[in-house]
Design an enzyme around this catalytic site. Structure first.
Site, PDB file in Angstrom:
ATOM      1  N   HIS A 149      -5.089   5.016   8.719  1.00 46.96           N
ATOM      2  CA  HIS A 149      -6.426   4.454   8.528  1.00 46.96           C
ATOM      3  C   HIS A 149      -6.368   2.938   8.637  1.00 46.96           C
ATOM      4  CE1 HIS A 149      -6.901   8.460   6.765  1.00 46.96           C
ATOM      5  NE2 HIS A 149      -8.168   8.341   7.128  1.00 46.96           N
ATOM      6  N   CYS A 198      -2.996   0.884   8.156  1.00 47.13           N
ATOM      7  CA  CYS A 198      -2.100   1.585   7.235  1.00 47.13           C
ATOM      8  C   CYS A 198      -1.639   2.850   7.962  1.00 47.13           C
ATOM      9  CB  CYS A 198      -2.885   1.900   5.967  1.00 47.13           C
ATOM     10  SG  CYS A 198      -1.916   2.590   4.649  1.00 47.13           S
ATOM     11  N   CYS A 236       0.814  -1.229   0.000  1.00 46.26           N
ATOM     12  CA  CYS A 236       0.000   0.000   0.000  1.00 46.26           C
ATOM     13  C   CYS A 236       0.844   1.274   0.000  1.00 46.26           C
ATOM     14  CB  CYS A 236      -0.966   0.012   1.181  1.00 46.26           C
ATOM     15  SG  CYS A 236      -0.195   0.224   2.804  1.00 46.26           S
TER      16      CYS A 236
END
Length: 142
Positions: free
Chosen positions: A114, A128, A74
């Site tokens: 988040h 994350c 990510c």
């Protein structure tokens, strides 16, 4: 996923904004106090594989173990669990035209990142987290 707290109550750990501005880098301040984010794939802890603990940069509360850190792709450090669920606050975030769940430190209400429902087993979640919001302490083997 979020417990939809309004986020309006005062944190248990009192934060002096002027002290923080002097102590933190501009990026650390904007992430933790203004809910900004660091650019993906730039955080100092993204590729870190050392054994240790990740704490809130603002108040020092331990939040994540390196044992729950994994490579999610990510662009930010990802964890599949927190040390103790009472150490974080999950708040609905509808900013930027998205419906997400914000992660804050429960002690000082610093913005951390988040959490999403696309993580690995056993939890199925992905925290994350911005490197600019946490501090790493390496554990020394005995």
């Amino acid at each position: 996923m979020g417990d939809d707290k309004s986020g309006g109550e005062d944190p248990p750990f009192k934060v002096n904004k002027e002290d923080l501005k002097a102590r933190l880098t501009p990026l650390q301040y904007s992430v933790t106090q203004e809910k900004d984010t660091e650019m993906p794939f730039t955080g100092e802890y993204l590729k870190l594989k050392d054994n240790g603990m990740f704490s809130c940069l603002v108040c020092g509360v331990e939040l994540f173990s390196s044992k729950t850190k994994y490579e999610s792709g990510c662009g930010w450090p990802a964890f599949f669990d927190v040390i103790d669920k009472t150490k974080v606050r999950l708040i609905q975030d509808i900013s930027h035209g998205m419906n997400r769940t914000e992660v804050q430190c429960a002690s000082c209400h610093a913005h951390l990142g988040h959490v999403f429902d696309d993580g690995p087993k056993p939890t199925g979640v992905r925290y994350c987290i911005n490197s600019a919001a946490i501090r790493f302490t390496k554990l020394i083997p005995k």
